[in-house]
Design an enzyme around this catalytic site. Sequence first.
Site, short mmCIF file in Angstrom:
data_model
loop_
_atom_site.label_atom_id
_atom_site.label_comp_id
_atom_site.label_asym_id
_atom_site.label_seq_id
_atom_site.Cartn_x
_atom_site.Cartn_y
_atom_site.Cartn_z
N GLU A 131 33.70 33.11 35.75
CA GLU A 131 34.96 33.51 35.10
C GLU A 131 36.11 32.57 35.49
O GLU A 131 36.92 32.91 36.35
CB GLU A 131 35.33 34.96 35.43
CG GLU A 131 36.56 35.42 34.66
CD GLU A 131 37.07 36.79 35.08
OE1 GLU A 131 37.94 37.33 34.38
OE2 GLU A 131 36.62 37.32 36.12
N LYS A 133 32.39 34.43 31.49
CA LYS A 133 33.46 35.36 31.12
C LYS A 133 34.72 34.53 30.95
O LYS A 133 35.24 33.97 31.92
CB LYS A 133 33.63 36.45 32.19
CG LYS A 133 34.76 37.44 31.83
CD LYS A 133 34.77 38.67 32.71
CE LYS A 133 35.90 39.60 32.32
NZ LYS A 133 35.89 40.87 33.05
#
Length: 299
Positions: A176, A213
């Site tokens: 992420e 993500k």
Amino acid sequence: MNTQDMRQKIKAGQGFIAALDQSGGSTPKALAGYGVDEGAWSTEDEMYGLIHDMRSRIITAPSFGSGKVIGAILFERTMDGQVEGKPTPQALIERGVVPFIKIDKGLEEERNGVQLMKPMPELDALLTRAKALGVYGTKERSVINQANEAGIAEIVGQQFEVATHVLRHGLVPMIEPEVNIKSADRAASDRLLRDEILRHLDRLPEGSEVMLKLSIPAEAGLFQPLVEHPRVLRVVALSGGFSRQDACSELAKNPGMIASFSRALLSDLRHQQSDQEFDQTLGQAIDDIHCASTEKVAA
């Protein structure tokens, strides 16, 4: 669900991943949004007890087990806690929800336009414990504030270094590197990030799989090469400060990306709601986010 079942659900499931991983610094804000002010606790343990009660209420709500939520990201304390007398990961698995664990310990100060992850000295112990509890994967967050080529290269390099460590433990890493949606050069950051991630994906050994993500890109469809990459199990989107309406509208323009929302999922839930009101409110959010994840529109 065994590991292969969980992989198939994440790879092909028609749903989204709930982010229930607010940690120490963000917990008071999360509780305030839930209608619980700081006067409701006097110790850190009491604070974490209140946030665990909120997460337990979400996990046990009928709408959460409707099949539209295919995964959930947990905070470490939530993973170690129990829901209805069972370890939280087991309670999720019994509801058909694949458990993940947030492993980062927060962010360093900004340098070269980015904020790297702080050191994780207890990572091996956490990964071993998570694996034993039936957790499928991890999530680790860093932040990009400016379109700085050197900074973005460093942040992606750190993410893949941690991801490689996670893979050795038999877990699936969810990388992420969040692009700040308020950044003045957000679109340029998106492009630099995509290209740097592609370089690292191409170096992964055959058979390795990661998840990504990412912030919803300023240019719809920009991350399609990541969605289609053979080393990527799934690309999920964070809401990044968008309202649920705006996050869903933008996500629906990006084929192959599903949601992994936190605030956009939980923003209308309140401690004071009856169980019926709570489930109806949560169910509406789940329906909206599920629709944006599974029914795409032209950009």
